[in-house]
Every structure is written in C-alpha cells, then in structure tokens.
Design a protein around this motif. Sequence first.
Motif, PDB file in Angstrom:
ATOM      1  N   GLN B  82      46.262  11.574  51.957  1.00  0.00           N
ATOM      2  CA  GLN B  82      47.648  11.209  51.886  1.00  0.00           C
ATOM      3  C   GLN B  82      48.040  10.042  51.049  1.00  0.00           C
ATOM      4  OE1 GLN B  82      50.962  10.965  50.882  1.00  0.00           O
ATOM      5  NE2 GLN B  82      50.788  12.789  52.021  1.00  0.00           N
ATOM      6  N   LYS B  83      47.991  10.117  49.819  1.00  0.00           N
ATOM      7  CA  LYS B  83      47.910   9.068  48.713  1.00  0.00           C
ATOM      8  C   LYS B  83      48.966   7.857  48.995  1.00  0.00           C
ATOM      9  CE  LYS B  83      43.910  10.166  47.549  1.00  0.00           C
ATOM     10  NZ  LYS B  83      42.894   9.575  48.199  1.00  0.00           N
ATOM     11  N   ASN B  84      50.048   8.382  49.574  1.00  0.00           N
ATOM     12  CA  ASN B  84      51.431   7.671  49.584  1.00  0.00           C
ATOM     13  C   ASN B  84      51.878   7.801  50.806  1.00  0.00           C
ATOM     14  OD1 ASN B  84      53.484   5.865  48.944  1.00  0.00           O
ATOM     15  ND2 ASN B  84      54.900   7.634  47.985  1.00  0.00           N
ATOM     16  N   PRO B  85      51.216   7.193  51.957  1.00  0.00           N
ATOM     17  CA  PRO B  85      51.638   7.397  53.373  1.00  0.00           C
ATOM     18  C   PRO B  85      52.678   6.557  53.966  1.00  0.00           C
ATOM     19  CG  PRO B  85      49.513   6.227  53.384  1.00  0.00           C
ATOM     20  CD  PRO B  85      49.875   6.478  51.925  1.00  0.00           C
ATOM     21  N   THR B  86      53.076   5.417  53.237  1.00  0.00           N
ATOM     22  CA  THR B  86      53.943   4.645  53.592  1.00  0.00           C
ATOM     23  C   THR B  86      55.353   5.072  53.998  1.00  0.00           C
ATOM     24  OG1 THR B  86      52.789   2.496  52.899  1.00  0.00           O
ATOM     25  CG2 THR B  86      55.239   2.383  53.045  1.00  0.00           C
ATOM     26  N   ALA B  87      55.972   5.246  54.732  1.00  0.00           N
ATOM     27  CA  ALA B  87      57.233   5.961  55.269  1.00  0.00           C
ATOM     28  C   ALA B  87      57.676   5.721  56.659  1.00  0.00           C
ATOM     29  CB  ALA B  87      57.065   7.666  54.761  1.00  0.00           C
ATOM     30  N   PHE B  88      58.808   6.583  56.930  1.00  0.00           N
ATOM     31  CA  PHE B  88      59.187   6.457  58.282  1.00  0.00           C
ATOM     32  C   PHE B  88      58.953   7.756  58.868  1.00  0.00           C
ATOM     33  CE2 PHE B  88      61.505   4.911  61.798  1.00  0.00           C
ATOM     34  CZ  PHE B  88      62.603   5.587  62.069  1.00  0.00           C
ATOM     35  N   TYR B  89      58.327   8.051  59.712  1.00  0.00           N
ATOM     36  CA  TYR B  89      57.988   9.284  60.518  1.00  0.00           C
ATOM     37  C   TYR B  89      58.944   9.879  61.561  1.00  0.00           C
ATOM     38  CZ  TYR B  89      54.229   9.479  56.934  1.00  0.00           C
ATOM     39  OH  TYR B  89      53.600   9.408  55.913  1.00  0.00           O
ATOM     40  N   LEU B  90      59.371  10.885  61.668  1.00  0.00           N
ATOM     41  CA  LEU B  90      60.361  11.249  62.700  1.00  0.00           C
ATOM     42  C   LEU B  90      59.952  12.713  63.128  1.00  0.00           C
ATOM     43  CD1 LEU B  90      63.521  10.540  60.857  1.00  0.00           C
ATOM     44  CD2 LEU B  90      62.782   9.481  63.122  1.00  0.00           C
TER      45      LEU B  90
END
Lengths: 111, 115
Positions: B82-90
């Motif tokens: 996953q090359k762009n994993p920066t996020a908010f995970y719910l």
Amino acid sequence: LAKTTQPISMDSYEGQEVNITCSHNNIATNDYITWYQQFPSQGPRFIIQGYKTKVTNEVASLFIPADRKSSTLSLPRVSLSDTAVYYCLVGVKGGYQKVTFGIGTKLQVIP
Amino acid sequence: DGGITQSPKYLFRKEGQNVTLSCEQNLNHDAMYWYRQDPGQGLRLIYYSQIVNDFQKGDIAEGYSVSREKKESFPLTVTSAQKNPTAFYLCASSISGQGGGQPQHFGDGTRLSIL
C-alpha cells in the motif's frame, strides 16, 4: 444502487432549526434512508432512519415525501456541538449491497 | 457498554513495514467492515466480512489484508504494497450485511502516518 446528492456545506446560527436535504431520485422500493453524523477524528454515528413519512427521535426528525425521491434531516435548535459532517445513505436492510458514504454535508454552527 | 474498540488511536509506519490495526466488537454483530477516510473525503470500503471465516474485497482492497477468525475481531493489515497508507481508518459492524439500510456502528478510528 441509489445515488444520493446533498449540499457540500451549510452554515447556521446557534438556536436555529437546520434542514439538510438529500436527493435520491432512483431509490428502490425496499430502500431505507439513513443519516449519520461524524465529528472530526471520530467514526460516524447513526442518527436516524426512515422509510416513509416522518420519523422523530430525541436527536432529529426525518421527513420523507410520498415519492421518496428526497429526504430532509431536521435538527431543532442547533448548538455549537452540532457542528459536524452529516451523511445520507440509501439502501436495503438485509443481505449485502454495496454502499458509499459520499462527502456528506459539513454543517458549521456559528455562535 | 457495548461497542467497537479500535487500537491504537495513532500508528506510525516505516517504509516497507506491515502494520496491523485492531478492531474488536462486543455487540454480537455478524458483519464487520473496514473503511479508509482521507482528509475532506467520504469513507471508502476496504474489506467487509458478513460472517466468521469469510470476507470480501471492497472498493480499495489492494495493499490491505484482513482475517475474521472470531466473531468479535476483524484486524486489518496495511502491507508494504500500500503505497499511500496515510489515512484515517474506521472499523464498523452491523447486525447483518451492509444493506445500506442496516445501521452500522463505528469505532473511533486509527490514524496511520508514514515516518
């Protein structure tokens, strides 16, 4: 799958009633209309759900006209703590049906 | 009180590292879901599970993996793919499948950042 359209943002003063309308022109016979509220850095929270006419709970009211092609979430006498993003979803209750949380409506309550 | 617990609240990942996000529910719900939310965007479905030992890909499953060995638990692994994993995970759950009309209960999320 019914697509929903709602305003991207709304502003309201404290103490006013706020109405957020969601359009869902291709709603199916078995679809329910569900609204969620999301505060920053939190998960969405279920607010209210309806199928037709009017539904009211301690938080909000949901008005659904006879043709069900739209629905209106009504928040009475909003306060600053009602500043949040509100999502409208349409879908059946049973089985699995792909649903999408759109961008929602960002409500900003102004003092 | 019944609910969904996500941990950790904040997580940092180094390049090339796999990380696992925890999601536990005590609502006795059959169905569980993972979503990703990017700033100013809606929620996008990564994976969902309607029953123990079964799960299906959502819209953006590439670079992610899940397991559902117990009814209460649905961990999500963010792989190095996953090359762009920066996020908010719910994480969310519902009594039965995600019919759109089936109310979902959400955890408070895990914010993942890249070091």
